[in-house]
Design an enzyme around this catalytic site. Structure first.
Site, PDB file in Angstrom:
ATOM      1  CG  ASP A 148      -9.338   3.035   0.562  1.00  0.00           C
ATOM      2  OD1 ASP A 148      -8.606   2.387  -0.204  1.00  0.00           O
ATOM      3  OD2 ASP A 148      -8.942   3.497   1.648  1.00  0.00           O
ATOM      4  CG  ASP A 205      -2.072   0.926   1.136  1.00  0.00           C
ATOM      5  OD1 ASP A 205      -2.063   1.794   0.253  1.00  0.00           O
ATOM      6  OD2 ASP A 205      -3.008   0.792   1.951  1.00  0.00           O
TER       7      ASP A 205
END
Length: 682
Positions: A486, A417
């Site tokens: 997201d 990430d």
């Protein structure tokens, strides 16, 4: 009407009454307004505009969204509401509104920028007005609707199928004619739909599920649990299984090491019980390509956040088996952020400089071994930056050491990430000024490291679609990559966030193929936490039809199927959405094609996916607030002649159709079908 009845024959009175009812029904509403109060005008802008949503900014009373005079195509309006697509407002008409009128269009303040919107008005769930696409500079469209008998009005503005840039929408001179109580703006209704379980329960006979192909590198550790529904116990067998592998005939778990020689190894898997038997070809492909079908599993983030513990992970593995998810093909049990030491909780690393777990994870190796003992696989998470997104230790300048530690633990999947790597990126850009090179750098580095390890570890690039990652994610060693932000933070006034994520992800269909998958993020149904506050879990706000649509889209897009809800609160409805074998087959098809959107209007869109056997998987998705008929023609699909249609959610044949197929689809629902040539195997 009562005075007329006294003067005329009863039959005439009855005829007049019927006519009044028909007029009301033709207007889209139920019955005539009964009031002796004088008619008056109530402006839309006098209602509580806090109840109106807006895709940007806040709705403005008698002004544009930028608080300027309302102007459409050079004409200025004194009254009205300025908003921004996507926008919704629900109005309780108190059964007293006779009509609604307005002028609608894009405000001139966009100054020639590309803005396009669509206005739709619904009365009691029926479409009363559709403006079509209106663009900046075009004249306003007149609205004049009879509301006789209507109870609730829905005012909707959507971005007309594109993004919502400069979609400054005006409800100009918008007013109700009222003969009773004033209309009132209300909260969006909760659409109560019955949780109808469409997926038939598996019968007692065995049915082997899961992928038909499996990629691995030569000589690496191998673990695979044969997914199989039915009434246990089973006795498993595997014809032509390579000698480096062994099968536990009771559990169906295959372990060992992949063959050392490159090539394809077709294996015939078989499960038998007193209720019958099932056989499935399983081709082991030894080479450089992993993830020949999209990975399936579970991730901890959207339910446990920074509360995650080792016990949560062990419990998730247990639940994956007990719930039947593993029998449908789910196999990865992945921990997300917050398993490492948090900033300030030193030491961060052991004597060998490898990252240390925090005290919620006392035995990482033991946890992974436990997951493996179930025939499942374990995944983890870290950032290439110095810190993760939640402020825990990242791998910056320790990439090789950390990857080695992951392999030592037995990790099978790594989510990498971006997070704080943005700081590193900025410093490196001062030296190279090469954006693409620097966006690739951390992922290429980790991809190269993982290829050299003695384990197969899938690499998930989580960098939110920056620099068109779908074009180069596979080049740097990625097996799947996030194409958007997201999903848990995505939203929309007109449609739930997963629609907008799907629309974005669907644009990149041509880049997906075996070993390289576009990742639109996790499946958030069942019990999930609030991503904005990392809150405790609660039941999803998605309607049942939306959940069916969600899963259908992800399977058509050949997306990784990673559930991120509460594994301890899996109910029958959620499992029916997650575990339909025929639906999952669309996602896991060996051909590895991602469905593009082949048709899209202001009311629906259609996705179609080519399958290995020559069939087509097709989703007809309703995006309106009402049930509508949706059709697809064979011409749109590039096929001809008679075709056999199968309803995938209900797992039943619908018959043979020629030239086209049509079905009524509920609000925000889907018709998910598979179209076979006639004469093909059932």
């Amino acid at each position: 009407m009562s005075r007329i009845c006294k003067q005329r024959h009863v039959s005439t009175c009855l005829l007049l009454t019927i006519c009044a009812v028909l007029v009301a029904q033709l207007s889209g509403c139920a019955s005539a307004v009964q009031s002796d109060k004088p008619e008056r005008t109530v402006w839309l802008s006098s209602l509580n505009l806090e109840k109106m949503t807006s895709g940007w900014g806040s709705p403005q009373k008698d002004k544009s969204i930028q608080n300027k005079p309302l102007t459409i195509a050079g004409r200025t309006y004194e009254k009205g509401v300025g908003t921004h697509a996507a926008s919704l407002m629900y109005v309780d008409l108190k059964k007293s509104c006779r009509s609604f009128s307005a002028y609608v269009g894009v405000d001139d303040e966009v100054n020639g920028k590309i803005g396009s919107v669509r206005f739709r008005i619904y009365g009691d769930g029926k479409l009363l007005f559709n403006s079509g696409v209106l663009k900046a500079g075009e004249p306003a469209k007149k609205v004049d609707i009879d509301l006789t008998g209507c109870k609730t009005l829905t005012l909707a503005v959507d971005p007309a199928g594109d993004n919502n840039s400069y979609d400054h929408a005006n409800w100009a001179d918008a007013a109700f004619v009222v003969a009773g109580d004033d209309p009132v703006a209300i909260d969006a209704p909760v659409f109560e739909e019955e949780k109808v379980i469409l997926t038939p329960k598996p019968g007692p006979e065995p049915r082997i599920n899961g992928p038909k192909v499996y990629g691995c590198r030569p000589g690496r550790p191998f673990i695979y649990r044969i997914p199989c529904t039915g009434r246990r116990p089973f006795r498993f067998s595997a014809e032509n299984l390579p000698p480096t592998l062994k099968l536990d005939t009771t559990t169906g778990i295959i372990t060992g090491t992949a063959p050392a020689k490159l090539g394809e190894y077709p294996v015939a898997l078989k499960a038998a019980s007193r209720h019958g038997s099932s056989q499935r070809t399983f081709k082991i492909v030894v080479g450089d390509t992993l993830a020949l079908t999209p990975p399936m599993g579970w991730n901890s983030w959207y339910i446990h956040y920074n509360r995650v513990t080792e016990q949560h992970m062990r419990n998730a593995a247990d639940a994956m088996i007990a719930s039947g998810m593993a029998d449908a093909g789910y196999m990865y049990v992945n921990i997300d952020d917050c398993w490492m030491k948090k900033r300030g909780d030193e030491p961060y690393r052991d004597a060998g400089k490898a990252v240390l777990p925090n005290n919620k994870f006392p035995d990482m190796k033991g946890m992974v071994d436990y997951i493996h003992s179930k025939g499942l696989r374990a995944g983890t998470y870290i950032s290439p930056g110095p810190w993760t997104c939640a402020g825990y230790v990242g791998s910056y300048q320790h990439e090789q050491i950390d990857a080695g530690k992951f392999a030592e633990w037995g990790i099978d999947f790594l989510k990498y990430d971006w997070c704080s790597y943005g700081q590193v990126y900025k410093e490196r850009m001062k030296q190279t000024n090469d954006d693409l090179l620097e966006k690739k750098r951390p992922y290429r580095q980790m991809g190269d490291i993982l290829k050299q390890l003695d384990r197969d570890i899938l690499l998930n690039l989580c960098q939110y679609g920056m620099s068109d990652v779908w074009q180069w994610g596979g080049e740097v060693g990625g097996h799947c990559w996030r194409t958007t932000g997201d999903l848990g933070l995505a939203g929309g006034a007109d449609l739930s966030g997963f629609y907008h994520i799907a629309f974005s992800n669907a644009q990149h269909w041509q880049y997906a193929k075996p070993g390289q998958w576009n990742d639109p993020d996790y499946i958030l149904i069942g019990w999930v936490g609030n991503a904005r506050g990392m809150g405790e879990g609660k039941p999803t706000s998605l309607t049942p039809n939306e959940q069916y649509s969600y899963m259908s889209m992800w399977c058509l897009m050949a997306a990784p199927l990673i559930f991120s809800g509460d594994m301890d609160k899996l109910d029958e409805f959620t499992l029916n959405v997650l575990c339909n074998a025929e639906v999952i087959e669309i996602d896991q098809d060996p051909l590895g094609k991602q469905a593009p959107i082949i048709a899209q209007t202001d009311e629906y869109f259609i996705m179609a996916k080519d399958m290995e056997d020559g069939s087509k998987a097709v989703g007809l998705f309703n995006t309106t607030e009402i049930a509508i008929n949706i059709s697809v023609s064979w011409n749109d699909l590039g096929i001809e002649g008679s075709r056999r249609i199968r309803d995938l959610w209900r797992q039943k044949n619908l018959g043979t159709y020629k030239n086209r197929f049509e079905m009524k689809v509920p609000r925000h629902g889907v018709a998910f079908i598979r179209i076979f040539p006639t004469g093909s195997a059932e």
